[in-house]
Design an enzyme around this catalytic site. Structure first.
Site, PDB file in Angstrom:
ATOM      1  N   LYS A  92      37.404  39.923  43.135  1.00 38.75           N
ATOM      2  CA  LYS A  92      36.628  39.272  44.204  1.00 38.75           C
ATOM      3  C   LYS A  92      35.835  38.113  43.611  1.00 38.75           C
ATOM      4  O   LYS A  92      35.294  38.221  42.504  1.00 38.75           O
ATOM      5  CB  LYS A  92      35.695  40.308  44.843  1.00 38.75           C
ATOM      6  CG  LYS A  92      34.949  39.800  46.071  1.00 38.75           C
ATOM      7  CD  LYS A  92      34.116  40.920  46.700  1.00 38.75           C
ATOM      8  CE  LYS A  92      33.404  40.474  47.969  1.00 38.75           C
ATOM      9  NZ  LYS A  92      32.604  41.556  48.578  1.00 38.75           N
ATOM     10  N   SER A 167      33.454  42.341  53.495  1.00 38.27           N
ATOM     11  CA  SER A 167      33.638  41.003  52.991  1.00 38.27           C
ATOM     12  C   SER A 167      34.729  40.851  51.931  1.00 38.27           C
ATOM     13  O   SER A 167      35.173  39.735  51.669  1.00 38.27           O
ATOM     14  CB  SER A 167      32.310  40.515  52.401  1.00 38.27           C
ATOM     15  OG  SER A 167      31.952  41.291  51.284  1.00 38.27           O
ATOM     16  N   SER A 191      31.721  46.703  52.420  1.00 39.45           N
ATOM     17  CA  SER A 191      32.687  45.633  52.119  1.00 39.45           C
ATOM     18  C   SER A 191      33.893  46.011  51.273  1.00 39.45           C
ATOM     19  O   SER A 191      34.798  45.199  51.103  1.00 39.45           O
ATOM     20  CB  SER A 191      31.975  44.472  51.449  1.00 39.45           C
ATOM     21  OG  SER A 191      31.349  43.707  52.437  1.00 39.45           O
TER      22      SER A 191
END
Ligand code: GLN
Length: 493
Positions: A92, A167, A191
């Site tokens: 990420k 997210s 997330s």
């Protein structure tokens, strides 16, 4: 409305790639398959699908090839015991990688290259993992759909007209689309688990402190945790095992010895399982059904399954949307045009600060900073922040009381399956409600896992959430694996 089609797993139809990471690592270690060949499969799949899906902000073609060659060379020289030898992994884009852009999918950091690696990155490299690229996300991890990214939304690989969740949507989609077998994300309010659920993959939010946050760009420091994505429970467990180590660079890091990895001795027939009943009325039919089906499977194995109403959890979301923005407003103050990233010049320092932040941050990030600043301001602190902290304690106590009676709790991961792109962007409140079932765990600092469990509305995947007390990861993993094996909708590709 359009409907979902299961995307192929990593390596399907592309040579001799076994279906689990541990089998693949064995082949690499024996020299039967080269890290370079596995990387080739990953890069080829990215080239074929990511144009449309947009899960990567950056693909590290050359660096990854160099790293794969190094792994192959040490194996040829006489062996390498890295637990992730030759395994491509996606990271990420809020996790620092030395000399490689780490943008948080924000314009303000679009050209920022950190001078150091996050501790998890150092660890992954030492275990032989090959970092393939940095994945798309909601800007600064604020969102539930990966639509607030400065680089445009990621699409759900099952149906490209839908969101992948967020997210960490880029990481979830990269695994779901078979571009990589593993990825890491961060979970502040859901997330990892929510995008895992919406993309039909496994995601784990570890106990707060189990995985080092050193080098994770902070959103809400008292809630943030890094954790794994994989296409099956075993692979996610292997990655968690690698990520769980004591790190003196993170003052909240727990000792590794507190965490029992691998095979714990659990007799399912003696388990007491609680279904969080107050979560069910607002869940879509398929999400409700997943919990009922899992409960039946566990009961068939002899577990005692009950419904439990934990009403304090209903207040968690309101408290989170005070606490997380409050911490974010403080954490994001460092992006001032001086220390990191973008600078837009002005007549004096104040004007430069204002112009930089006005241009650099997107709408949702600005909304959070304003909410947080307001909640912390003199005169409102007691009314909002203090009250929210009290609710946080109530939530923690309520969970602990429930864990006095139950070994683990069950709920849907998300109230719905993946929703259409654009359908919630204009209504922040409805977006926030996507995390209704995941947020309480973060407030308590406890672990939870999302495991695919059935196919729901419009043929989209449904995720089941297993929640447990602090450091109960091994139990959650074991039960999730059992449910995965008994899920009627098995991965068939
Ligand atoms: N969707 C939640 C939020 O927007 C959680 C995000 C997260 O876990 N990073 O804050």
């Amino acid at each position: 409305m359009s409907s979902g089609i299961r995307p192929p797993r990593f390596g399907a139809g592309k040579g001799q790639i076994p279906s689990t990471v541990s089998e693949l690592v064995k082949l690499v270690q024996k020299g039967e398959i080269k890290a370079q060949e596995i990387l080739e499969v990953s890069l080829q799949t990215i080239a074929e699908s990511d144009g449309e899906i947009n899960s990567f902000n950056l693909v590290l073609h050359e660096q990854a090839l160099e790293d794969a060659k190094k792994v192959d060379a040490s194996i040829a020289k006489g062996g390498f015991s890295g637990r992730l030898a030759g395994i491509p992994i996606a990271i990420k884009d809020n996790i620092c990688t030395r000399g490689i852009s780490t943008t948080c999918s924000s314009k303000i950091l679009a050209n920022w290259k950190p001078p150091y690696d996050a501790s998890v990155i150092t660890k992954l490299k030492s275990e032989g993992a090959i970092i393939v690229g940095k994945t798309n996300m909601d800007e600064f991890a604020m969102g539930s759909s990966t639509e607030t990214s400065f680089f445009g939304p990621t699409k759900n690989p099952w149906d490209k007209e839908r969101v992948p969740g967020g997210s960490s949507g880029g990481s979830a989609a990269a695994v779901a689309a078979g571009m990589v077998p593993l990825a890491i994300g961060s979970d502040t309010g859901g997330s990892i688990r929510q995008p895992a659920s919406l993309c039909g993959v496994v995601g784990i939010k570890p106990t707060y402190g189990l995985v080092s946050r050193y080098g994770l760009v902070a959103f809400a420091s008292s809630l943030d945790q890094i954790g794994p994505f994989a296409s099956c429970v075993d692979d996610a467990a292997l990655l968690l095992d690698v990520l769980a180590f004591h790190d003196e660079k993170d003052s909240t890091s727990l000792g590794r010895d507190r965490y029992q990895s691998g095979n714990v001795n659990i007799d399912v027939s003696s388990l007491k399982v609680g279904i969080i009943s107050n979560f069910l009325p607002n869940a879509a039919e398929s999400c409700h059904q997943a919990v009922t089906d899992a409960a039946r499977v566990l009961a068939n194995f002899g577990a005692k399954v009950d419904e439990v109403d934990i009403k304090e959890l209903d207040y968690a979301i309101a408290a989170y949307y005070i606490i997380a923005p409050a911490e974010a407003s403080s954490n994001l103050a460092r992006f001032d045009g001086v220390r990191y990233g973008l600078r837009v010049d002005g007549a004096d320092v104040e004007e430069m600060n204002i112009k930089t932040r006005t241009e650099g941050f997107g709408v949702e990030v600005k909304r959070r900073i304003m909410l947080g600043t307001y909640a912390l301001s003199a005169g409102y602190y007691d009314a909002y922040y203090l009250q929210a902290q009290k609710i946080r304690t109530l939530v923690k106590d309520a969970f602990n009381k429930a864990y006095g009676k139950y070994d683990l709790l069950l709920s849907p991961t998300s109230p719905t399956v993946a929703f259409p792109l654009g359908s919630k962007v204009a209504d922040p409140l409805s977006m926030y409600l996507s995390d209704l079932y995941t947020i309480p765990t973060n407030l308590a600092g406890h672990p939870a896992i999302s495991v695919p469990y059935g196919i729901g509305e419009d043929d989209m995947p449904v995720g089941l959430q297993l929640l447990g007390p602090a450091l109960s990861e091994s139990l959650l993993i074991k039960v999730a694996k059992m449910l995965e094996e008994n899920n009627t909708d098995k991965q068939d590709n």
